[in-house]
Design a protein around this motif. Structure first.
Motif, short mmCIF file in Angstrom:
data_model
loop_
_atom_site.label_atom_id
_atom_site.label_comp_id
_atom_site.label_asym_id
_atom_site.label_seq_id
_atom_site.Cartn_x
_atom_site.Cartn_y
_atom_site.Cartn_z
N THR A 1 0.81 -1.22 0.00
CA THR A 1 0.00 0.00 0.00
C THR A 1 0.85 1.27 0.00
OG1 THR A 1 -0.15 -0.02 2.41
CG2 THR A 1 -1.95 -1.06 1.21
N LEU A 2 2.14 1.14 0.29
CA LEU A 2 3.01 2.31 0.44
C LEU A 2 2.96 3.25 -0.76
CD1 LEU A 2 5.20 3.27 2.55
CD2 LEU A 2 6.87 2.39 0.93
N ALA A 3 3.22 2.70 -1.95
CA ALA A 3 3.26 3.56 -3.14
C ALA A 3 1.88 4.11 -3.50
CB ALA A 3 3.89 2.82 -4.31
N PRO A 4 0.81 3.27 -3.51
CA PRO A 4 -0.51 3.86 -3.80
C PRO A 4 -0.85 5.01 -2.85
CG PRO A 4 -0.64 1.48 -3.90
CD PRO A 4 0.75 1.81 -3.43
N ILE A 5 -0.54 4.85 -1.55
CA ILE A 5 -0.90 5.90 -0.59
C ILE A 5 -0.04 7.14 -0.77
CG2 ILE A 5 -0.87 6.53 1.86
CD1 ILE A 5 -1.77 3.68 2.49
N TRP A 6 1.28 6.98 -0.89
CA TRP A 6 2.17 8.14 -0.87
C TRP A 6 2.46 8.70 -2.24
CZ3 TRP A 6 2.62 10.58 3.49
CH2 TRP A 6 2.41 9.87 4.68
N VAL A 7 2.40 7.87 -3.28
CA VAL A 7 2.69 8.38 -4.61
C VAL A 7 1.40 8.73 -5.35
CG1 VAL A 7 3.81 7.88 -6.82
CG2 VAL A 7 4.82 7.04 -4.69
N LYS A 8 0.39 7.85 -5.25
CA LYS A 8 -0.87 8.11 -5.96
C LYS A 8 -1.90 8.81 -5.10
CE LYS A 8 -1.20 4.95 -9.77
NZ LYS A 8 -1.92 3.79 -10.33
N LYS A 9 -1.59 9.03 -3.78
CA LYS A 9 -2.50 9.71 -2.85
C LYS A 9 -3.85 9.00 -2.75
CE LYS A 9 0.63 12.94 -2.73
NZ LYS A 9 1.66 12.74 -1.72
N MET A 10 -3.81 7.69 -2.81
CA MET A 10 -5.04 6.91 -2.71
C MET A 10 -5.44 6.82 -1.23
SD MET A 10 -5.45 2.99 -4.06
CE MET A 10 -5.21 3.26 -5.79
N PRO A 11 -6.74 6.88 -0.91
CA PRO A 11 -7.13 6.72 0.49
C PRO A 11 -6.67 5.34 1.01
CG PRO A 11 -8.99 7.44 -0.82
CD PRO A 11 -7.89 7.12 -1.78
N LYS A 12 -6.34 5.28 2.32
CA LYS A 12 -5.74 4.06 2.88
C LYS A 12 -6.63 2.83 2.67
CE LYS A 12 -3.40 2.48 7.02
NZ LYS A 12 -3.92 1.95 8.26
N ARG A 13 -7.94 3.01 2.96
CA ARG A 13 -8.88 1.89 2.84
C ARG A 13 -8.86 1.32 1.42
NH1 ARG A 13 -14.33 1.24 4.54
NH2 ARG A 13 -13.73 1.80 6.66
N GLU A 14 -8.92 2.23 0.45
CA GLU A 14 -8.96 1.82 -0.96
C GLU A 14 -7.66 1.11 -1.35
OE1 GLU A 14 -9.32 4.22 -5.11
OE2 GLU A 14 -10.23 5.16 -3.36
N ALA A 15 -6.51 1.65 -0.85
CA ALA A 15 -5.21 1.04 -1.14
C ALA A 15 -5.14 -0.36 -0.56
CB ALA A 15 -4.09 1.91 -0.59
N GLU A 16 -5.70 -0.53 0.63
CA GLU A 16 -5.65 -1.85 1.26
C GLU A 16 -6.51 -2.86 0.50
OE1 GLU A 16 -6.56 -1.15 5.37
OE2 GLU A 16 -4.48 -0.61 5.83
N GLU A 17 -7.68 -2.40 0.02
CA GLU A 17 -8.53 -3.30 -0.77
C GLU A 17 -7.80 -3.73 -2.05
OE1 GLU A 17 -12.19 -1.23 -1.37
OE2 GLU A 17 -12.77 -1.44 0.74
N LEU A 18 -7.16 -2.73 -2.69
CA LEU A 18 -6.40 -3.02 -3.91
C LEU A 18 -5.28 -4.02 -3.62
CD1 LEU A 18 -5.49 -2.20 -6.88
CD2 LEU A 18 -4.05 -0.50 -5.77
N ALA A 19 -4.55 -3.77 -2.53
CA ALA A 19 -3.44 -4.65 -2.19
C ALA A 19 -3.93 -6.07 -1.92
CB ALA A 19 -2.70 -4.10 -0.97
N MET A 20 -5.06 -6.20 -1.21
CA MET A 20 -5.57 -7.54 -0.91
C MET A 20 -5.98 -8.25 -2.20
SD MET A 20 -5.00 -8.17 2.15
CE MET A 20 -5.75 -9.79 2.19
N ARG A 21 -6.57 -7.49 -3.14
CA ARG A 21 -6.94 -8.11 -4.43
C ARG A 21 -5.71 -8.66 -5.13
NH1 ARG A 21 -10.32 -3.95 -5.47
NH2 ARG A 21 -9.01 -2.94 -7.04
N LEU A 22 -4.62 -7.88 -5.11
CA LEU A 22 -3.42 -8.31 -5.84
C LEU A 22 -2.68 -9.41 -5.08
CD1 LEU A 22 -2.57 -4.86 -7.25
CD2 LEU A 22 -3.08 -6.92 -8.55
N LEU A 23 -2.72 -9.36 -3.74
CA LEU A 23 -2.12 -10.46 -2.98
C LEU A 23 -2.90 -11.76 -3.23
CD1 LEU A 23 -1.22 -8.68 0.38
CD2 LEU A 23 0.37 -9.61 -1.31
N THR A 24 -4.21 -11.63 -3.43
CA THR A 24 -5.00 -12.81 -3.76
C THR A 24 -4.59 -13.33 -5.14
OG1 THR A 24 -6.80 -11.81 -2.52
CG2 THR A 24 -7.36 -13.71 -3.88
N ARG A 25 -4.34 -12.39 -6.04
CA ARG A 25 -3.94 -12.78 -7.39
C ARG A 25 -2.62 -13.55 -7.39
NH1 ARG A 25 -3.63 -8.53 -12.34
NH2 ARG A 25 -2.47 -9.80 -13.82
N VAL A 26 -1.68 -13.16 -6.50
CA VAL A 26 -0.41 -13.91 -6.43
C VAL A 26 -0.50 -15.02 -5.39
CG1 VAL A 26 0.95 -11.94 -7.25
CG2 VAL A 26 0.69 -12.32 -4.80
#
Lengths: 259, 287
Positions: A117-142
């Motif tokens: 979530t580090l880069a989405p939050i600090w580089v893309k300024k994504m809200p934390k909740r949204e970044a965590e959902e995205l990260a969980m989706r991609l961790l599920t993918r791998v």
């Protein structure tokens, strides 16, 4: 969005269909000429495997694509943006290009989820909740969502490398660079990482992979690039490359690594 | 099943398995212990018969002047160390920057403040009014340096800026200890130089720098005693003021010594807590 040239038609110079264009690129480390006149076009959605003996400049070449290394002559255009010393351009390119390293380079003081979530939050300024959902989706993918709360040091090498892939995917890159992603892994973990990469390739990701895994190259690559001594010696479709190599140096290299 | 010890013995040997192994007498230890106890007894006797009124030590240990003094000591140590760490981080980042101007400025700062004694720096700050009678920001604010450079501010600047020069080297070592791949990974996901330092490099450097910083902080607690020469009312200064009045020099010095020991002893568990905090994810088999 993706402009695919008809199969069999030679690549025209249509800038929209090009993900990466390297034209006459040279690089020196002091007096040492690491890259000599590199010319390489990568279409969108194309999978390129780069191989060659160690010290041939493979890693340096892909590290130039996201400007971890500077080139001194020639031009590199990534997704329509030419790389110069301009920091804005470098930022733009790095947001579009994900990279996976030989040594994983996960951040050991952050959990797996925080790594992602580090880069989405600090580089893309994504809200934390949204970044965590995205990260969980991609961790599920791998296929490691259950490790989200652990630290990198608690995971196996194969798992760490899959987290590194998920971390890069969290920035939604258009291009993925892999720098010997399986070379630091124990043999039994190579497959899980290659499977993840194969899945990515099947989803249409533009990929440039530096690897010694010739099975992966044969199966996945659209083109195989052979480098030696800082230059591109041969570029060919995998079948041609392995069965009918054109250059003596390619033949020698293949005879050394294929048994 | 493995055979019992008795069965394993070769024939003809007596069965010793039930006997305990005899312990060798350690004469060296006994002799050393005896000599040290004798020396300690002699020392205690000397102090008991010496010109020390121990009742004064007990009485002055908790008088308000001494308690104020130790509070001032702790306040100054914490404030000067905080200033030192902030300066140290900034200067370390400058020192490692690709910009040659920043590197030179950082190098000059370290050279100047490590190269002169702290007590001299304290006296210079305290006497700044001799150089600049009026200081301030032109057009915004100005004041008389004599009023501005109080003992507190002079001590804070003197100790803090001097500390920054040493801390910058500690921080630089910590930052250099972080693998370069960490920085590359941060760049590759699009983080800027400063953000990568803040989120990736410094947190990992902290783990390495806490033990030396603990050392520096202990030094700082004791170094505050130098501020007594510029009238900062820390514990040594208070003790001196009292013994100028009652002439109980050694008693008051012992009081100050006890307080320094107490403060320094309290710091060790604090350091352990911090170390644990920054070791997250890095203990055991880190990758």
């Amino acid at each position: 969005m993706t402009v695919e040239p008809a199969p069999g038609v030679p690549l025209a110079f249509d800038p929209d269909s090009l993900a990466i264009a390297m034209i006459g690129v040279h690089k020196w480390y002091g007096a040492f000429h690491v890259l000599r006149n590199i010319n390489l076009d990568v279409r969108r959605g194309e999978r390129i495997v780069i191989c060659g003996p160690s010290g041939s400049g493979k890693s340096t070449l892909i590290r130039c694509i996201n400007r971890l290394e500077e080139h001194q002559q020639g031009s590199i255009v990534v997704d329509g943006v030419e790389l110069t010393a301009d920091l804005k351009r470098i930022d733009t390119v790095r947001r579009d290009v994900g990279m996976v390293f030989q040594q994983f380079n996960l951040f050991p003081h952050l959990t797996i989820l925080e790594n992602c979530t580090l880069a989405p939050i600090w580089v893309k300024k994504m809200p934390k909740r949204e970044a965590e959902e995205l990260a969980m989706r991609l961790l599920t993918r791998v296929k490691i969502p259950e490790q989200a709360g652990k630290y990198p040091g608690q995971l196996s090498g194969g798992q760490q490398q899959r987290v590194a892939i998920a971390r890069a995917l969290c920035m939604n890159p258009k291009i993925m660079l892999f720098d010997e992603p399986t070379s630091a892994l124990d043999p039994e973990m190579v497959k899980e990482v290659l499977d993840t990469m194969t899945g990515l390739a099947q989803d249409g990701m533009t990929m440039i992979v530096v690897t010694h895994e010739m099975g992966f190259a044969r199966e996945i690559a659209d083109r195989v690039v052979f480098m030696d001594n800082g230059e591109i010696v041969e570029i060919n479709a995998p079948k041609e490359f392995f069965e009918n190599p054109q250059h003596e140096r390619t033949k020698l290299f293949l005879s050394q690594i294929l048994h | 099943m493995s055979p019992g010890p008795a069965q394993a013995l070769a024939e003809g040997f007596p069965d010793l398995s039930g006997l305990a192994v005899a312990r060798r007498m350690r004469w060296g230890r006994w002799t050393a212990a005896l000599l040290i106890v004798l020396a300690l007894l002699a020392l205690a006797r000397a102090f008991a018969n010496g010109q020390i009124e121990w009742s004064y030590v007990g009485r002055f240990l908790t008088v308000p002047a001494i308690l104020d003094g130790i509070i001032n000591t702790v306040v100054m140590a914490v404030a000067a160390m905080a200033l030192g760490i902030v300066l140290g981080v900034v200067v370390a980042i400058m020192r490692l920057s690709p910009n040659p101007v920043l590197r030179a400025v950082a190098g000059g700062y370290t050279w100047l403040f490590r190269g002169t004694p702290v007590i001299l720096q304290l006296l210079l700050w305290f006497n700044l009014a001799l150089v600049f009678p009026v200081i301030g920001v032109p057009g915004l604010w100005s004041g008389r340096a004599v009023d501005l450079m109080t003992p507190f501010l002079s001590a804070l600047l003197g100790l803090g800026i001097n500390q920054g020069a040493y801390t910058s080297e500690v921080m630089r070592a910590g930052m250099l200890s972080v693998d370069v791949g960490q920085y590359e990974a941060a760049q590759a996901i699009g983080m800027s130089h400063l953000r990568a330092l803040r989120r990736i490099i410094l947190p990992q450097a902290m783990r390495v720098v806490i033990p030396p910083l603990g050392n520096e902080f202990i030094s700082m607690v004791k170094m505050t005693s130098l501020a007594s020469v510029i009238q900062y009312p820390e514990v040594l200064h208070s003790a001196e003021n009292i013994y100028y009045a009652n002439s109980r020099v050694i008693e008051l010095l012992i009081v100050a010594g006890i307080w320094y020991l107490a403060v320094v002893s309290a710091l060790t568990p604090l350091q352990m807590l911090l170390e644990r905090r920054f070791a997250r994810g890095l203990t055991g088999n880190s990758g």
